[in-house]
Design an enzyme around this catalytic site. Sequence first.
Site, PDB file in Angstrom:
ATOM      1  N   ILE A 498      48.532  47.589  39.018  1.00 51.14           N
ATOM      2  CA  ILE A 498      47.039  47.739  38.868  1.00 51.14           C
ATOM      3  C   ILE A 498      46.984  46.803  37.428  1.00 51.14           C
ATOM      4  O   ILE A 498      47.466  46.969  36.613  1.00 51.14           O
ATOM      5  CB  ILE A 498      46.265  49.092  38.805  1.00 51.14           C
ATOM      6  CG1 ILE A 498      44.619  48.792  38.747  1.00 51.14           C
ATOM      7  CG2 ILE A 498      46.890  49.591  37.541  1.00 51.14           C
ATOM      8  CD1 ILE A 498      43.875  50.080  39.186  1.00 51.14           C
ATOM      9  N   TYR A 501      42.295  42.569  36.965  1.00 49.29           N
ATOM     10  CA  TYR A 501      41.344  41.695  38.049  1.00 49.29           C
ATOM     11  C   TYR A 501      41.702  42.320  39.386  1.00 49.29           C
ATOM     12  O   TYR A 501      41.085  41.833  40.362  1.00 49.29           O
ATOM     13  CB  TYR A 501      42.060  40.364  38.042  1.00 49.29           C
ATOM     14  CG  TYR A 501      42.069  39.512  36.644  1.00 49.29           C
ATOM     15  CD1 TYR A 501      43.132  39.403  36.024  1.00 49.29           C
ATOM     16  CD2 TYR A 501      40.654  39.347  36.106  1.00 49.29           C
ATOM     17  CE1 TYR A 501      43.235  38.740  34.642  1.00 49.29           C
ATOM     18  CE2 TYR A 501      40.518  38.684  34.928  1.00 49.29           C
ATOM     19  CZ  TYR A 501      41.827  38.471  34.199  1.00 49.29           C
ATOM     20  OH  TYR A 501      41.830  37.921  32.803  1.00 49.29           O
ATOM     21  N   ASP A 612      48.952  32.713  30.621  1.00 52.43           N
ATOM     22  CA  ASP A 612      49.240  34.168  30.884  1.00 52.43           C
ATOM     23  C   ASP A 612      50.496  34.628  31.059  1.00 52.43           C
ATOM     24  O   ASP A 612      50.847  35.710  31.649  1.00 52.43           O
ATOM     25  CB  ASP A 612      48.268  34.837  31.706  1.00 52.43           C
ATOM     26  CG  ASP A 612      48.003  36.349  31.317  1.00 52.43           C
ATOM     27  OD1 ASP A 612      47.747  37.360  32.155  1.00 52.43           O
ATOM     28  OD2 ASP A 612      48.269  36.802  30.197  1.00 52.43           O
TER      29      ASP A 612
END
EC number: 2.3.2.27
Length: 845
Positions: A498, A501, A612
């Site tokens: 999880i 987003y 990222d």
Amino acid sequence: MEEKKVVRALSEHLSLPPPPSPSVAVAINGKKKSKYVVFWALEKFIPEGFTDFKLLYVRPPVSYIPTPMGIAVAVSELREDVVSAYKQELDWSANEMLRPYKKMFERRKVQVEVLLLDSLEPAAAIAEEIAGTGVTKLVIGMSLRGFFSRKIDMSSLIATAVPRFCTVYVISKGKLASVRPSESDASGSIRFERSSSTSGSTDSPRLPPEYQDFLSAVSEAQSRVSPFSPALKHSMGSNAVAQMDTSSSGTDQEEVSTGRGMEIVHSGIEGKKNKDESFSASFPMGTEAYNSMSWTSKWRDHEDRREMRSSSSSNNHDLVNMDWGAVVPENYSWVSHTASHMSDGLLSVHSITDNQVNLNFEIEKLRAELKHVQEMYAMAQTETVGASKKLTELNQRRFEESEKLVELKEKEEVAKDTASKEKQRYEEAMKEAEKVKELMMKEALHRREAEFKAERDAREKDKLQASLVSPGVQYQHYTWEEIAAATSDFAENLKIGIGAYGSVYKCNLHHTTGAVKVLHAGETQLSKQFDQELEILSKIRHPHLVLLLGACPERGCLVYEYMDNGSLDDRLMLVNDTPPIPWFERFRIALEVASALVFLHKSKPRPIIHRDLKPGNILLDHNFVSKLGDVGLSTMVNQDDVSSRTIFKQTSPVGTLCYIDPEYQRTGIISPKSDVYSLGVVILQLITAKPAIAITHMVEEAIGDDAEFMAILDKKAGSWPISDTRELAALGLCCTEMRRRDRPDLKDQIIPALERLRKVADKAQNLLSRTPSGPPSHFICPLLKGVMNEPCVAADGYTYDREAIEEWLRQKDTSPVTNLPLPNKNLIANYTLYSAIMEWKSNKR
């Protein structure tokens, strides 16, 4: 007389000297002429090596305090805080008054101690302070007064009261007026000499030899007269010179000469009579009657008796004498009384002899000559006094002018220093203004460039949106019902991750195990990220990028290939007790991640920046082959900007803290070297298995020492090669430099270094392998039963060799493995597996 008794008693009490002190005491009264005393002390004792001074100031003790109404209230009737405040105010006033004198000492760079003495008897207070501190040098000012003054001679009282081990210097107008030597200097003798500049007279001139007998006779007569008190000596005016010598027997003798018609004559005739009888012979009225006469009567009587003595040659008793009472006014009876006693002593003459007449004649002759000499002496003395006064005034003026000159020089130096500082401050301000001007010009230029790039980005964005709906996008389309069924309606036991987003679930679509990411609904920003990730992953293929199997655009779902070993972050932190990754696998993972970044940065038509990169977005399959995922935050830049320029982003920086480029955080400007910074942090985590917070500082501190460096390495990864690991750590530190221009180039510098380290890791891995292993099972084609040459994924989710599956599909519509009908005959190339097969083959050779 009472003060003299007190002083003498105090002097006897303080006769035992304490240990000598190297200090010089200067006693002042705070008046204008006190500066001459301080100046003389500095000029006298600094050249002699004295550097420690004591400044004495005597003031009366506080017994009454005045009120605003003008009433004096006793201290005992007031509160202690009021008395204390009043005393503090007096102390402040005294210190302010003494400040100019302290500055005189400070300018000469000597130590000075200010002592405030509270006493009604200044002489006693100073004497007690000298006796307590053992000071051997005391400098005081002279107490000047007129002939008719009854004021106490304070300088004489102090000189008498001070202990005998201390030398007293009396100063008048900046010059030495008298000295009372200590016992060690003059064997107990005390001598006072008045200079011409203060008293207006000098020592008596040396007389010719023929007058020596005459002066001896006068001295013998004076020896029988009681000595003058110090108050009498100083009251005799500017024409008196007083000299006091203390003999070994302790008897005080004084010699006094005046120039106002007073003459002392002593006859040389042997034989003595009683002084009272002699005085009665010259003045039959008696002593009491004579003392009661007025000034004029005394003078006239003195002249009559003088004429009688001159005209009477047959008189058996001839005495020429000057009456001391004729000099002092009738107001000062104590002076008249003392002078009468001296006259009594002088009237004691020897017996009359036969040559009395001749002796009187000689005495008159000597008197006339002495008067002539005294007149000449008075004239010379007057001239000397005038010249001395002028010289003193000139010296005083020179001293004041020198002080003014020193003050002016100090002010000039202060002004020059201030001007220099102001000039320096002005130059610094001008330089700062120039820098600000240049920064503003650069800022304006950057703003124009940013606006231009923003317009160009807007156009590129429009093109990107148009391309997203173009038929060039290739991916498997899944319905929402298929995805829900594959995840058992998104069961919690199938959730494998999880994020911010969306959530990731393990699924089984068309007999193929995958991972479906379901984005949070209702957010426009997430919709943009979904479209961007769908476009990028559907158009590009790389062995170290996660393979996109399909998508459900209506519900924001993306289906990826399933990675058995999870994320690199979980394996480094040993989540769920997973085994650690060996060090040689970590060397290979660093190269694989770097190669994926090079692929993104060199992609066509526009380079892609990941933005990222972190261990959580690096996934590992069952063979620990690493693949980059989560490219939803990626951005595209123009081809021209990759090598030398960057793109300006108006949004706030995105990514994960500790992995974001510092310049990107500060300026919002993104570039390919932003991914290089994140790669450096990942490399440091690969070798240490520690969190990213402060990892750069920790490695920098330990890399120089072998023991410290080995201590920070992940020991669970095996036996690290120290030199190669240090090289990898140094490469990671270079990638994490604060400025982009200091970071190495990804393709030209980082990739070659990692390839060399990968070879070292492969050699170590081969040495650990005891027997040659066969091909992995996932390299085997289900149809050919051998290693695939060109693997591709069919609609059933299994991977086949392209030639074999195409031959199968030309004949049948079912799956070779499940024997179920295939929904379509589309084939998707599995570049990841192809890269792994090629690498295995090259290593086998």
